[in-house]
Every structure is written in C-alpha cells, then in structure tokens.
Scaffold this active site. Structure first.
Site, short mmCIF file in Angstrom:
data_model
loop_
_atom_site.label_atom_id
_atom_site.label_comp_id
_atom_site.label_asym_id
_atom_site.label_seq_id
_atom_site.Cartn_x
_atom_site.Cartn_y
_atom_site.Cartn_z
CG ASP A 102 0.83 -2.78 -6.92
OD1 ASP A 102 1.81 -3.51 -7.01
OD2 ASP A 102 0.25 -2.56 -5.84
CE LYS A 130 3.15 0.65 -6.01
NZ LYS A 130 2.37 0.30 -4.82
CB VAL A 152 4.28 6.50 -4.68
CG1 VAL A 152 5.65 5.87 -4.52
CG2 VAL A 152 3.53 5.85 -5.83
P1 IMP Z 1 -3.26 -2.78 -9.64
O1 IMP Z 1 -4.66 -3.21 -10.02
O2 IMP Z 1 -2.71 -3.62 -8.52
O3 IMP Z 1 -2.30 -2.69 -10.81
O4 IMP Z 1 -3.38 -1.37 -8.97
C1 IMP Z 1 -3.63 -0.26 -9.71
C2 IMP Z 1 -4.43 0.76 -8.93
O5 IMP Z 1 -4.16 0.71 -7.52
C3 IMP Z 1 -3.99 2.13 -9.36
O6 IMP Z 1 -4.90 2.60 -10.32
C4 IMP Z 1 -4.04 2.95 -8.10
O7 IMP Z 1 -5.32 3.52 -7.96
C5 IMP Z 1 -3.87 1.97 -6.98
N1 IMP Z 1 -2.46 1.94 -6.48
C6 IMP Z 1 -1.54 0.96 -6.65
N2 IMP Z 1 -0.38 1.28 -6.06
C7 IMP Z 1 -0.57 2.50 -5.50
C8 IMP Z 1 0.31 3.39 -4.76
O8 IMP Z 1 1.50 3.12 -4.50
N3 IMP Z 1 -0.25 4.56 -4.36
C9 IMP Z 1 -1.54 4.90 -4.62
N4 IMP Z 1 -2.37 4.11 -5.32
C10 IMP Z 1 -1.90 2.91 -5.75
#
Ligand code: IMP
Ligand code: MG
Length: 177
Positions: A102, A130, A152
C-alpha cells in the site's frame, strides 16, 4: 455488500505465474522465503508449493510485522523475528513475502532491517499492489496483481483479525466494518 476481486481459481493462477518468474531469477537456486505475519500465510504456503516445482534450495521463516489498526496505517512499523537467533538471514538471499503493498512503509522498514542484519541480498514479493500507490518509497520486485485503491480482505488479509480464512479476495463492504 462486498465485491469479489479474485476468486480462489484466479489466485491459484496468479501465484503460479509469480513462482515461475521468481524461479527464473534466482540462478544460484538458494532462497530464504521470509513471510510477514500474519497476512502472508495462505500466499506463502501456496507460493512455496508452486516454487517446489523448480528445484530451488528453499528455506522458510517469518517476521511478525504490524502497522495497521482497522483500515488505516498507524504509520509505525514494528518488527519481531519469529526465529530467536537474529543471524538467521546473514549471508542469505532473502525474498520478503507480504500480502499487499500500500504505502510501502512496511517493506521499506523490513528491507532496511534485513540489510542491517547482514542478508546477502533482499528482494520483495507481494500478492497485491494497490493502484495509485506511490513508487517514491520503493517498488516491490514482484507483484501478482494490481487492485483498486480500496480496503480488501480474504486469503490472509484481515480487518481487525476477521476474514483471513476466506479463499478469495473481496473489497470490504461499508456494512462489514
Ligand atoms: P504498507 O506499509 O502501507 O505498504 O501496508 C502494508 C501492510 O498493511 C500489509 O502488510 C497489510 O498487513 C496491511 N494492509 C494494507 N492494505 C490493506 C488492505 O486493503 N487490507 C488488509 N490489510 C492491508
Ligand atoms: Mg501485513
């Protein structure tokens, strides 16, 4: 109401294609698959079984990592190795396996942590990415599919620990939060 994005059959094909691409890129055949708990679980299990077709020298380990509360990132990443000996990744070729990319903050922190612990190389693989997520922080080396910028669940992904058991991936409905 919620919308199914990837059925179980579609996920199987996505994971098989990823395994093929990964196997072709690790010529010395040694690889430590490092899953980020808990969301990686079904994906890592299926990915490792697909990789077994390619005669790699595979090991599997995990990090407990968290940054999300509900549907929002709290912006702080905590990392806890499951293997107590922190030299587990020293001189290893590590492929970090996560469910979804994300903001990229989680992977960035984990990859820096692994390099500090002496990994020989660190690459990253996520099942989902995403759309609209920025490349500024980092870009994953492998991703299975790009999805709309929505929250999601399913196939390991949770909303406050619910829905991980679903064999498919769906957008979380407003009435399910
Ligand atoms: P980032 O650090 O923002 O890239 O987020 C990554 C982590 O956030 C992932 O390992 C997921 O555990 C959680 N995450 C991000 N988006 C979602 C989603 O749409 N659904 C569930 N978990 C999410
Ligand atoms: Mg996660």
């Amino acid at each position: 109401m919620s919308e199914v994005l990837y059925s179980a059959n579609e996920l199987e094909k996505v994971v098989a294609d990823l395994a093929k691409a990964i196997a072709a890129d690790f010529p010395d055949r040694q690889l430590l698959l490092l899953g980020l708990l808990k969301g990686c679980q079904p994906f890592l299990a299926d990915l490792s079984r697909q990789l077994s077709r390619y005669q790699l020298d595979l090991a599997i380990d995990y990090l407990q990592v968290s940054s999300y509360i509900g549907t929002a990132s709290c912006g702080r990443v905590t990392i806890k190795p499951v293997t107590v000996d922190e030299s587990f990744c020293r001189q290893r070729h590590v492929l970090v396996v996560d469910d979804i990319f994300d903001t990229g903050l989680t992977l960035k922190e984990v990859m820096a942590w692994l390099k500090e612990k002496g990994a020989a190389s660190v690459k990253s693989c996520v099942l989902l990415r995403k759309s609209g997520c920025s490349d500024e922080v980092l870009t994953p080396d492998y991703w299975g599919a790009i999805i709309p910028d929505a929250f999601v669940v399913g196939y390991g992904l949770d909303y406050n620990e619910q829905y991980r058991e679903l064999p498919y991936i769906k957008i979380l409905g407003a009435d399910e939060q």
